[in-house]
Scaffold this active site. Sequence first.
Site, PDB file in Angstrom:
ATOM      1  N   HIS A   1       0.988  -1.415  -0.025  1.00 19.32           N
ATOM      2  CA  HIS A   1       0.079  -0.081   0.030  1.00 19.32           C
ATOM      3  C   HIS A   1       0.760   1.221   0.035  1.00 19.32           C
ATOM      4  O   HIS A   1       0.346   2.535   0.085  1.00 19.32           O
ATOM      5  CB  HIS A   1      -0.895  -0.056   1.358  1.00 19.32           C
ATOM      6  CG  HIS A   1      -2.087   0.962   1.217  1.00 19.32           C
ATOM      7  ND1 HIS A   1      -2.347   1.797   2.210  1.00 19.32           N
ATOM      8  CD2 HIS A   1      -2.855   0.870   0.329  1.00 19.32           C
ATOM      9  CE1 HIS A   1      -3.373   2.561   1.938  1.00 19.32           C
ATOM     10  NE2 HIS A   1      -3.841   2.126   0.828  1.00 19.32           N
TER      11      HIS A   1
ATOM     12  N   LYS B   1       2.763   4.300  -1.184  1.00 16.78           N
ATOM     13  CA  LYS B   1       3.142   5.036  -2.569  1.00 16.78           C
ATOM     14  C   LYS B   1       4.179   6.046  -2.315  1.00 16.78           C
ATOM     15  O   LYS B   1       4.357   7.046  -1.918  1.00 16.78           O
ATOM     16  CB  LYS B   1       1.969   5.983  -2.512  1.00 16.78           C
ATOM     17  CG  LYS B   1       0.417   5.283  -2.488  1.00 16.78           C
ATOM     18  CD  LYS B   1      -0.259   5.400  -1.077  1.00 16.78           C
ATOM     19  CE  LYS B   1      -1.540   5.013  -0.697  1.00 16.78           C
ATOM     20  NZ  LYS B   1      -1.989   3.907  -1.624  1.00 16.78           N
TER      21      LYS B   1
ATOM     22  N   ASP C   1      15.753  10.795  -9.080  1.00 16.46           N
ATOM     23  CA  ASP C   1      17.385  10.958  -9.357  1.00 16.46           C
ATOM     24  C   ASP C   1      18.121  11.136  -7.740  1.00 16.46           C
ATOM     25  O   ASP C   1      19.027  11.576  -7.501  1.00 16.46           O
ATOM     26  CB  ASP C   1      17.744  12.383  -9.693  1.00 16.46           C
ATOM     27  CG  ASP C   1      17.445  12.580 -11.310  1.00 16.46           C
ATOM     28  OD1 ASP C   1      17.511  11.282 -11.934  1.00 16.46           O
ATOM     29  OD2 ASP C   1      17.221  13.336 -11.822  1.00 16.46           O
TER      30      ASP C   1
ATOM     31  N   HIS D   1      -9.354  10.889   1.379  1.00 14.17           N
ATOM     32  CA  HIS D   1      -8.335   9.903   1.227  1.00 14.17           C
ATOM     33  C   HIS D   1      -7.197  10.052   1.990  1.00 14.17           C
ATOM     34  O   HIS D   1      -6.286   9.275   2.097  1.00 14.17           O
ATOM     35  CB  HIS D   1      -7.948   9.445  -0.266  1.00 14.17           C
ATOM     36  CG  HIS D   1      -7.442   8.284  -0.457  1.00 14.17           C
ATOM     37  ND1 HIS D   1      -6.262   8.085  -0.722  1.00 14.17           N
ATOM     38  CD2 HIS D   1      -7.769   6.802  -0.271  1.00 14.17           C
ATOM     39  CE1 HIS D   1      -5.654   6.859  -0.912  1.00 14.17           C
ATOM     40  NE2 HIS D   1      -6.669   6.172  -0.640  1.00 14.17           N
TER      41      HIS D   1
ATOM     42  N   LYS E   1      -4.410  10.682   4.968  1.00 15.50           N
ATOM     43  CA  LYS E   1      -3.823   9.821   5.900  1.00 15.50           C
ATOM     44  C   LYS E   1      -2.972  10.956   6.990  1.00 15.50           C
ATOM     45  O   LYS E   1      -1.729  10.549   6.537  1.00 15.50           O
ATOM     46  CB  LYS E   1      -3.296   8.482   5.662  1.00 15.50           C
ATOM     47  CG  LYS E   1      -4.338   7.660   4.782  1.00 15.50           C
ATOM     48  CD  LYS E   1      -3.532   7.568   3.513  1.00 15.50           C
ATOM     49  CE  LYS E   1      -3.889   6.522   2.701  1.00 15.50           C
ATOM     50  NZ  LYS E   1      -5.530   6.110   2.510  1.00 15.50           N
TER      51      LYS E   1
ATOM     52  N   ASP F   1      -0.717  19.471  18.606  1.00 16.76           N
ATOM     53  CA  ASP F   1      -0.044  20.512  19.489  1.00 16.76           C
ATOM     54  C   ASP F   1       0.950  21.378  18.708  1.00 16.76           C
ATOM     55  O   ASP F   1       1.831  22.011  19.421  1.00 16.76           O
ATOM     56  CB  ASP F   1       0.707  19.728  20.566  1.00 16.76           C
ATOM     57  CG  ASP F   1      -0.192  19.221  21.606  1.00 16.76           C
ATOM     58  OD1 ASP F   1      -1.321  19.409  21.645  1.00 16.76           O
ATOM     59  OD2 ASP F   1       0.557  18.526  22.559  1.00 16.76           O
TER      60      ASP F   1
END
Length: 283
Positions: free
Chosen positions: A37, A39, A44, A217, A219, A224
Amino acid sequence: LFSNKSINKLKEAGAKVGAFFPSFLKIINLNLNYRNHRKLVIIDGKVGFVGGFNVGKEYIGRDPKFGYWRDTHTKIIGSAVNDLNMRFMMDWRYTTHEDIDFIKYLNEDINPYDGNVGIQIVSSGPDLSEAVEIKYGYIKMIQKAKNYIYIQSPYLILDKSLLDTLKIACLSGVDVRIMIPTKPDHPFVHWASYSYAGELLKFGAKIYKYDKDAFLHSKTVVIDDSMCSIGTANMDIRSFELNFEVNAFIYSKDIAIEQRNYFESDMLKCTEITQKIYYNQGR
């Protein structure tokens, strides 16, 4: 998702393509539960990207089923890019069995940490370690918070340790706010998330459902005005225990404030779910 036709075009153009945990059956993938999962994009060895965005038309708002897509991705430069690159190369070696000279791909010209922004690249998955590192990172953030905890996640399916940690934060007077989608991509998962949200409402958490014409979507966790996490792991048992995930834990007042501002801006597009609304929903 890449079609076989697209993959063949990439190969013909000279690209290397690896399939993580491919199925030996054409119809059923027995390895579906153990998906990569993560991504990641590394360019370079100098620039890295990590966050929620996959490659697909829905992720740029072109799927009418979901509407526009609200996600969070982050661009990283500096020594943390080597950590992202190492994560990619380990996954690539596992997937393709290619004998990689890691040193060749790491960028020795990247300046070491100079006090600008502290970043930890943390990965987890059901491979070599029994520790669920990203979940532990989330728990540590929640325990550390004194003033507020803002969470965005498309899923909210918590084990007892995370659920209790959030409850304790609420009872300690911390401002706990959690944002989930209004529009589900998986109905059963959506209602499971709604159930956990209802449990947290009883302890004083504030729950927000994002714009009905969009899909949330993102996450992210921010606490604080001090630190935040941006990555691929949902607030979801599957993410912690079955999926291969990667997050950037960022120790920066400026970036934490930026993430708080994004959250508060998103609240303007939300419906707050009060206990009254929650309990009347099923009647």
